[in-house]
Design a protein around this motif. Sequence first.
Motif, PDB file in Angstrom:
ATOM      1  N   PHE A  48       0.704  -1.163  -0.062  1.00  0.00           N
ATOM      2  CA  PHE A  48      -0.209  -0.292  -0.023  1.00  0.00           C
ATOM      3  C   PHE A  48       0.999   1.117   0.112  1.00  0.00           C
ATOM      4  O   PHE A  48       0.436   1.807   0.279  1.00  0.00           O
ATOM      5  N   GLY A  49       1.936   1.089   0.488  1.00  0.00           N
ATOM      6  CA  GLY A  49       3.002   2.341   0.143  1.00  0.00           C
ATOM      7  C   GLY A  49       3.001   3.108   1.096  1.00  0.00           C
ATOM      8  O   GLY A  49       2.285   2.639   2.464  1.00  0.00           O
ATOM      9  N   ARG A  50       2.654   4.719   0.876  1.00  0.00           N
ATOM     10  CA  ARG A  50       2.816   5.147   1.864  1.00  0.00           C
ATOM     11  C   ARG A  50       1.069   5.932   2.485  1.00  0.00           C
ATOM     12  O   ARG A  50       1.097   7.087   2.419  1.00  0.00           O
ATOM     13  N   ARG A  51       0.407   5.629   1.791  1.00  0.00           N
ATOM     14  CA  ARG A  51      -1.254   5.810   1.210  1.00  0.00           C
ATOM     15  C   ARG A  51      -2.190   5.379   2.391  1.00  0.00           C
ATOM     16  O   ARG A  51      -1.961   4.410   3.017  1.00  0.00           O
ATOM     17  N   VAL A  52      -2.836   6.399   2.888  1.00  0.00           N
ATOM     18  CA  VAL A  52      -4.018   5.987   3.979  1.00  0.00           C
ATOM     19  C   VAL A  52      -4.980   6.450   3.013  1.00  0.00           C
ATOM     20  O   VAL A  52      -5.957   7.269   2.541  1.00  0.00           O
ATOM     21  N   LYS A  53      -6.253   5.155   3.603  1.00  0.00           N
ATOM     22  CA  LYS A  53      -7.409   5.627   2.695  1.00  0.00           C
ATOM     23  C   LYS A  53      -8.289   6.135   3.877  1.00  0.00           C
ATOM     24  O   LYS A  53      -8.313   5.708   4.922  1.00  0.00           O
ATOM     25  N   LEU A  54      -9.063   7.265   3.576  1.00  0.00           N
ATOM     26  CA  LEU A  54      -9.732   7.453   4.234  1.00  0.00           C
ATOM     27  C   LEU A  54     -11.483   7.506   3.920  1.00  0.00           C
ATOM     28  O   LEU A  54     -12.259   7.387   3.355  1.00  0.00           O
ATOM     29  N   ASN A  55     -12.496   6.881   5.526  1.00  0.00           N
ATOM     30  CA  ASN A  55     -14.086   6.383   5.407  1.00  0.00           C
ATOM     31  C   ASN A  55     -14.528   7.368   6.354  1.00  0.00           C
ATOM     32  O   ASN A  55     -14.025   7.975   7.596  1.00  0.00           O
ATOM     33  N   TYR A  56     -15.273   7.588   5.673  1.00  0.00           N
ATOM     34  CA  TYR A  56     -16.220   9.091   6.281  1.00  0.00           C
ATOM     35  C   TYR A  56     -17.808   7.786   6.699  1.00  0.00           C
ATOM     36  O   TYR A  56     -18.455   6.792   5.558  1.00  0.00           O
ATOM     37  N   LEU A  57     -17.963   8.418   8.317  1.00  0.00           N
ATOM     38  CA  LEU A  57     -19.344   7.434   8.487  1.00  0.00           C
ATOM     39  C   LEU A  57     -20.481   8.601   8.292  1.00  0.00           C
ATOM     40  O   LEU A  57     -20.574   9.842   8.913  1.00  0.00           O
ATOM     41  N   VAL A  58     -21.982   8.207   7.620  1.00  0.00           N
ATOM     42  CA  VAL A  58     -23.213   8.529   7.943  1.00  0.00           C
ATOM     43  C   VAL A  58     -24.157   7.873   8.538  1.00  0.00           C
ATOM     44  O   VAL A  58     -23.860   6.292   7.978  1.00  0.00           O
ATOM     45  N   ASN A  59     -24.253   8.122   9.983  1.00  0.00           N
ATOM     46  CA  ASN A  59     -26.271   7.488  10.561  1.00  0.00           C
ATOM     47  C   ASN A  59     -26.612   7.969  10.179  1.00  0.00           C
ATOM     48  O   ASN A  59     -27.983   8.673  10.253  1.00  0.00           O
ATOM     49  N   LEU A  60     -27.359   7.113   9.150  1.00  0.00           N
ATOM     50  CA  LEU A  60     -28.356   6.644   8.597  1.00  0.00           C
ATOM     51  C   LEU A  60     -29.489   6.951   9.718  1.00  0.00           C
ATOM     52  O   LEU A  60     -30.216   7.883   9.329  1.00  0.00           O
ATOM     53  N   LYS A  61     -29.637   6.367  11.188  1.00  0.00           N
ATOM     54  CA  LYS A  61     -30.741   5.643  11.142  1.00  0.00           C
ATOM     55  C   LYS A  61     -30.130   5.736  12.564  1.00  0.00           C
ATOM     56  O   LYS A  61     -29.150   4.668  12.667  1.00  0.00           O
ATOM     57  N   SER A  62     -30.658   6.789  13.933  1.00  0.00           N
ATOM     58  CA  SER A  62     -29.324   5.814  15.175  1.00  0.00           C
ATOM     59  C   SER A  62     -30.743   5.275  16.086  1.00  0.00           C
ATOM     60  O   SER A  62     -31.680   6.129  16.345  1.00  0.00           O
ATOM     61  N   GLY A  63     -29.872   4.660  17.332  1.00  0.00           N
ATOM     62  CA  GLY A  63     -31.087   3.907  18.242  1.00  0.00           C
ATOM     63  C   GLY A  63     -32.235   2.922  18.124  1.00  0.00           C
ATOM     64  O   GLY A  63     -32.170   2.310  16.684  1.00  0.00           O
ATOM     65  N   ARG A  64     -32.776   2.820  18.887  1.00  0.00           N
ATOM     66  CA  ARG A  64     -33.729   1.793  19.240  1.00  0.00           C
ATOM     67  C   ARG A  64     -33.314   0.896  18.152  1.00  0.00           C
ATOM     68  O   ARG A  64     -33.830  -0.212  16.887  1.00  0.00           O
ATOM     69  N   CYS A  65     -32.569  -0.301  18.380  1.00  0.00           N
ATOM     70  CA  CYS A  65     -32.467  -1.192  18.053  1.00  0.00           C
ATOM     71  C   CYS A  65     -32.700  -2.004  18.796  1.00  0.00           C
ATOM     72  O   CYS A  65     -32.646  -2.690  20.119  1.00  0.00           O
ATOM     73  N   PRO A  66     -33.038  -3.835  17.929  1.00  0.00           N
ATOM     74  CA  PRO A  66     -34.103  -4.865  18.963  1.00  0.00           C
ATOM     75  C   PRO A  66     -33.543  -5.329  19.191  1.00  0.00           C
ATOM     76  O   PRO A  66     -33.517  -6.770  19.984  1.00  0.00           O
ATOM     77  N   GLU A  67     -31.392  -5.727  18.725  1.00  0.00           N
ATOM     78  CA  GLU A  67     -30.482  -6.582  19.164  1.00  0.00           C
ATOM     79  C   GLU A  67     -30.218  -6.319  20.161  1.00  0.00           C
ATOM     80  O   GLU A  67     -29.839  -5.562  20.524  1.00  0.00           O
ATOM     81  N   ASP A  68     -29.202  -7.344  20.797  1.00  0.00           N
ATOM     82  CA  ASP A  68     -29.304  -7.233  22.621  1.00  0.00           C
ATOM     83  C   ASP A  68     -27.404  -7.680  22.111  1.00  0.00           C
ATOM     84  O   ASP A  68     -26.563  -7.772  23.854  1.00  0.00           O
ATOM     85  N   CYS A  69     -26.736  -6.905  21.332  1.00  0.00           N
ATOM     86  CA  CYS A  69     -25.422  -6.701  21.289  1.00  0.00           C
ATOM     87  C   CYS A  69     -24.330  -6.145  22.106  1.00  0.00           C
ATOM     88  O   CYS A  69     -25.067  -4.684  22.456  1.00  0.00           O
ATOM     89  N   GLY A  70     -24.016  -6.826  22.886  1.00  0.00           N
ATOM     90  CA  GLY A  70     -23.213  -6.459  24.497  1.00  0.00           C
ATOM     91  C   GLY A  70     -22.992  -4.820  24.424  1.00  0.00           C
ATOM     92  O   GLY A  70     -22.515  -4.080  25.398  1.00  0.00           O
ATOM     93  N   TYR A  71     -22.014  -5.489  23.490  1.00  0.00           N
ATOM     94  CA  TYR A  71     -20.681  -3.386  23.221  1.00  0.00           C
ATOM     95  C   TYR A  71     -21.816  -2.840  22.553  1.00  0.00           C
ATOM     96  O   TYR A  71     -20.706  -1.264  22.951  1.00  0.00           O
TER      97      TYR A  71
END
Length: 353
Positions: A48-71
Amino acid sequence: MALLDSLVDQGLRAEPATPAQARAILATGDDDLLDVVAAAARVRHRHFGRRVKLNYLVNLKSGRCPEDCGYCSQRLGADTGVLSYTWLKPDQAADAASAGIAAGATRVCLVASGRGPTDRDIDRVADTIGAIRAQHPDVEVCACLGLLRQGQAERLHTAGADAYNHNLNTAESRYGDICTTHGFTDRVQTVDQARNAGLSPCSGLIAGMGESDDELVDVAFALRALDPDSVPVNFLIPFDGTPLAGRWDLTPQRCLRILAMVRFVFPDVEVRIAGGREIHLRSLQPLALHIANSMFLGDYLTSEGQAGRADLDMIADAGYVVEGAGEPTLPAHRRDLVRLRRRGAGTPIAPNA
């Protein structure tokens, strides 16, 4: 160390570490840490040489999840105080994406809480992808929407998504300790569906949840079996109000050894420093850039990250450069699929794009 010499030789040839070698890296002491980082850096620089790939998060819908993932701060019944809201409109999401792209991000990650999308949700995400593409036709778009049902990955591909993220998070042997509302196999099947639909598979792990060295190696090789194009390495943020609150098992040195282990298992694959890097790597963050070739810019889903300007300064100070828009970032076979899909949609492709 003979171990590091062997791992460098293998990594330069794009040959992965063995499970025994991966465990040995995690067992190294702090006196050997800089040697471990330097060895991983040789492999990272070859591919990959000296390149750093940048990624950007867009949170389309937040909270109210029915799953119980402990983290997760958005889990079922969590009292974490995170912001909850329903779907962003496509123009709102496109405006949010533009902020990251303007700072150098070449991939936008569209994330929504929940077990998995409904068909109507897929329509919403398709409209959002269209709004982003209208402003930024060359940016990579990755969707992260939870467990997929039959045909949904194909619809995302048709809508213009390039990739799909769904992390395995931890070893299969302890997955039930982390989550009870779905299983490890469900996650594997979703990654397989994404790949089979022509989406670039993105899948990684979370360290710091009480796992042993053997369990970290197990999840790394479970990921290896999925053949992902991108491997995010998250470090647990122990949110108050979750079962893992107060769990501070990681040190900066431990985080670097985990990243190095993942690099040696995935010598020529994008390794991304993801959530929790600021609070666990702390002042050693720049050393992580010698191992990983990708990172998130700015904030995460429900927690603040380092300021974007500080991220860019850190990259420059460490002697690296941000991977530019228009440069090839997906592996060649994935880029070919994207070209075919875009041609089919009537979008002109520049020569050598």
